[in-house]
Design a protein around this motif. Sequence first.
Motif, PDB file in Angstrom:
ATOM      1  N   ARG A 271       4.168  84.635  44.484  1.00 30.67           N
ATOM      2  CA  ARG A 271       4.326  84.143  45.858  1.00 30.67           C
ATOM      3  C   ARG A 271       5.774  83.727  46.099  1.00 30.67           C
ATOM      4  NH1 ARG A 271      -0.878  83.021  47.909  1.00 30.67           N
ATOM      5  NH2 ARG A 271      -2.477  83.061  46.258  1.00 30.67           N
ATOM      6  N   VAL A 272       6.244  84.017  47.280  1.00 31.29           N
ATOM      7  CA  VAL A 272       7.573  83.582  47.724  1.00 31.29           C
ATOM      8  C   VAL A 272       7.365  82.633  48.891  1.00 31.29           C
ATOM      9  CG1 VAL A 272       9.775  84.281  48.713  1.00 31.29           C
ATOM     10  CG2 VAL A 272       8.693  85.709  46.959  1.00 31.29           C
ATOM     11  N   ASP A 273       7.800  81.377  48.716  1.00 30.90           N
ATOM     12  CA  ASP A 273       7.573  80.331  49.718  1.00 30.90           C
ATOM     13  C   ASP A 273       6.104  80.269  50.136  1.00 30.90           C
ATOM     14  OD1 ASP A 273      10.146  79.407  49.718  1.00 30.90           O
ATOM     15  OD2 ASP A 273      10.771  80.544  51.479  1.00 30.90           O
ATOM     16  N   GLY A 274       5.214  80.432  49.140  1.00 26.13           N
ATOM     17  CA  GLY A 274       3.787  80.302  49.383  1.00 26.13           C
ATOM     18  C   GLY A 274       3.092  81.553  49.872  1.00 26.13           C
ATOM     19  N   GLU A 275       3.842  82.577  50.265  1.00 30.06           N
ATOM     20  CA  GLU A 275       3.252  83.816  50.763  1.00 30.06           C
ATOM     21  C   GLU A 275       3.171  84.842  49.640  1.00 30.06           C
ATOM     22  OE1 GLU A 275       2.013  84.310  53.787  1.00 30.06           O
ATOM     23  OE2 GLU A 275       2.525  82.247  54.361  1.00 30.06           O
ATOM     24  N   ILE A 276       2.050  85.565  49.555  1.00 25.27           N
ATOM     25  CA  ILE A 276       1.884  86.561  48.505  1.00 25.27           C
ATOM     26  C   ILE A 276       2.942  87.646  48.620  1.00 25.27           C
ATOM     27  CG2 ILE A 276       0.393  88.385  47.586  1.00 25.27           C
ATOM     28  CD1 ILE A 276      -1.998  86.694  48.271  1.00 25.27           C
ATOM     29  N   ASP A 277       3.667  87.856  47.531  1.00 26.92           N
ATOM     30  CA  ASP A 277       4.695  88.889  47.475  1.00 26.92           C
ATOM     31  C   ASP A 277       4.192  90.118  46.731  1.00 26.92           C
ATOM     32  OD1 ASP A 277       7.712  89.530  47.838  1.00 26.92           O
ATOM     33  OD2 ASP A 277       7.301  90.015  45.737  1.00 26.92           O
ATOM     34  N   GLY A 278       3.325  89.904  45.746  1.00 29.58           N
ATOM     35  CA  GLY A 278       2.818  91.037  44.990  1.00 29.58           C
ATOM     36  C   GLY A 278       1.970  90.598  43.817  1.00 29.58           C
ATOM     37  N   VAL A 279       1.436  91.579  43.120  1.00 24.54           N
ATOM     38  CA  VAL A 279       0.626  91.350  41.925  1.00 24.54           C
ATOM     39  C   VAL A 279       1.301  92.044  40.748  1.00 24.54           C
ATOM     40  CG1 VAL A 279      -1.560  91.878  40.779  1.00 24.54           C
ATOM     41  CG2 VAL A 279      -1.555  91.115  43.164  1.00 24.54           C
ATOM     42  N   ILE A 280       1.431  91.316  39.649  1.00 24.72           N
ATOM     43  CA  ILE A 280       2.035  91.868  38.441  1.00 24.72           C
ATOM     44  C   ILE A 280       0.978  91.968  37.347  1.00 24.72           C
ATOM     45  CG2 ILE A 280       3.739  91.544  36.611  1.00 24.72           C
ATOM     46  CD1 ILE A 280       5.489  90.068  38.546  1.00 24.72           C
ATOM     47  N   ALA A 281       0.711  93.193  36.914  1.00 24.23           N
ATOM     48  CA  ALA A 281      -0.132  93.435  35.750  1.00 24.23           C
ATOM     49  C   ALA A 281       0.784  93.844  34.603  1.00 24.23           C
ATOM     50  CB  ALA A 281      -1.156  94.525  36.038  1.00 24.23           C
ATOM     51  N   ILE A 282       0.329  93.624  33.370  1.00 22.96           N
ATOM     52  CA  ILE A 282       1.204  93.905  32.231  1.00 22.96           C
ATOM     53  C   ILE A 282       0.478  94.697  31.146  1.00 22.96           C
ATOM     54  CG2 ILE A 282       2.625  91.857  32.586  1.00 22.96           C
ATOM     55  CD1 ILE A 282       1.081  90.526  30.271  1.00 22.96           C
ATOM     56  N   ARG A 283       1.285  95.287  30.323  1.00 21.60           N
ATOM     57  CA  ARG A 283       0.823  95.940  29.091  1.00 21.60           C
ATOM     58  C   ARG A 283       1.538  95.243  27.945  1.00 21.60           C
ATOM     59  NH1 ARG A 283       1.125 102.449  27.871  1.00 21.60           N
ATOM     60  NH2 ARG A 283       1.302 102.382  25.598  1.00 21.60           N
ATOM     61  N   VAL A 284       0.782  94.758  26.992  1.00 21.59           N
ATOM     62  CA  VAL A 284       1.351  93.981  25.882  1.00 21.59           C
ATOM     63  C   VAL A 284       1.074  94.680  24.554  1.00 21.59           C
ATOM     64  CG1 VAL A 284       1.340  91.776  24.654  1.00 21.59           C
ATOM     65  CG2 VAL A 284       1.082  91.815  27.150  1.00 21.59           C
ATOM     66  N   GLU A 285       2.097  94.782  23.740  1.00 20.43           N
ATOM     67  CA  GLU A 285       1.959  95.298  22.378  1.00 20.43           C
ATOM     68  C   GLU A 285       2.835  94.462  21.465  1.00 20.43           C
ATOM     69  OE1 GLU A 285       1.814  99.751  22.030  1.00 20.43           O
ATOM     70  OE2 GLU A 285       2.415  99.655  24.132  1.00 20.43           O
ATOM     71  N   ASP A 286       2.260  94.057  20.325  1.00 17.67           N
ATOM     72  CA  ASP A 286       2.991  93.228  19.358  1.00 17.67           C
ATOM     73  C   ASP A 286       3.568  91.974  20.008  1.00 17.67           C
ATOM     74  OD1 ASP A 286       2.491  95.101  17.320  1.00 17.67           O
ATOM     75  OD2 ASP A 286       4.241  96.283  17.903  1.00 17.67           O
ATOM     76  N   ALA A 287       2.757  91.362  20.880  1.00 17.93           N
ATOM     77  CA  ALA A 287       3.068  90.074  21.511  1.00 17.93           C
ATOM     78  C   ALA A 287       4.195  90.135  22.545  1.00 17.93           C
ATOM     79  CB  ALA A 287       3.384  89.010  20.464  1.00 17.93           C
ATOM     80  N   ARG A 288       4.676  91.334  22.853  1.00 19.50           N
ATOM     81  CA  ARG A 288       5.728  91.441  23.864  1.00 19.50           C
ATOM     82  C   ARG A 288       5.300  92.439  24.947  1.00 19.50           C
ATOM     83  NH1 ARG A 288      11.581  91.670  21.034  1.00 19.50           N
ATOM     84  NH2 ARG A 288      12.195  90.551  22.921  1.00 19.50           N
ATOM     85  N   ILE A 289       5.844  92.255  26.119  1.00 10.54           N
ATOM     86  CA  ILE A 289       5.454  93.076  27.265  1.00 10.54           C
ATOM     87  C   ILE A 289       6.165  94.428  27.207  1.00 10.54           C
ATOM     88  CG2 ILE A 289       5.530  93.269  29.779  1.00 10.54           C
ATOM     89  CD1 ILE A 289       5.356  90.215  29.908  1.00 10.54           C
ATOM     90  N   THR A 290       5.371  95.494  27.175  1.00  7.68           N
ATOM     91  CA  THR A 290       5.943  96.845  27.144  1.00  7.68           C
ATOM     92  C   THR A 290       5.805  97.550  28.495  1.00  7.68           C
ATOM     93  OG1 THR A 290       3.852  97.764  26.339  1.00  7.68           O
ATOM     94  CG2 THR A 290       5.490  97.133  24.685  1.00  7.68           C
TER      95      THR A 290
END
Length: 313
Positions: A271-290
Amino acid sequence: MNERSEPTTVTAEPLADGGRMDSATEVFVAHRNLLFTVAYEMLGSVADAEDVLQETWLRWMKVDLKQVRDQRAYLVRITTRRALDRLRAMRRRKEAYVGPWLPEPLLTTPDVAEDVELAESVSMALMLVLETLSPTERAVFVLREAFGVGYDEIAAAVGKNPAAVRQIARRARLHVDARRPREVISPNEARTALESLRRALETRDLQGLLDVLAPEVVLVSDGGGVRQAAPRPITGATKVARMIVGGSGKAGVALTGDLTVVNGNPALVLRVDGEIDGVIAIRVEDARITGLYYVRNPEKLTRIASEIPLTLR
């Protein structure tokens, strides 16, 4: 890209044939969540999946139930055929789409996250891999790998013979296995990585981002030509971190991330100033985001206000 459609609603209406509509509707409603999941996994779009369900219901209303031995299988077959037609049409629409195309994120119910098989099958990372398959390969893979449908039934759904379906399934599986995450991480591991990402984003901490990002991380952002987004995937921790920090808003703008569950997996609603800006999904391998998948297209953010039930059964 998509015109939003209203969710499919099914109501039983009295007919002169002694209530056949009520019986057919009851069967459809009983399998609705399954049919939606099939359509969504094939299409990656809620609006299109809902349209497919509407088309499936209209076709189902014309079926003589006495002639249907397996109602669930028959409904899945109708849904698959309708989804295949729409998937082929979507491919033409995607060619005109501005920038990378990401699946539409869904706010899912808690039971989806608890079902490891279901959560992986609808994860943003795997859904993006499915985009690299042909329409028929995707249909065969989804029906076989996610829903355990038999080859004969898949053959009837996609208009191929069982031997051809087996070959398609094998080819699709090899293709997906070569591109999917090497290991399925636990929700706790994903939440830990997301929490580190959230802190770094909120404080615009470049080093904090570098610490949580894998060296080969890839950022894919989808603005649909409506919101600013990178025109192509960005690779490399330094480039991705600088892109995120540089594009995270002007100084003095409040940037916050809410941990949530999207597509059965931990994610961030930014959120930017309370307004939804986007959704972030992730892929994780070996404890770090790939992999970072950032959906900013407003047309794809309308379904994160309420939970959507999914099921493989």
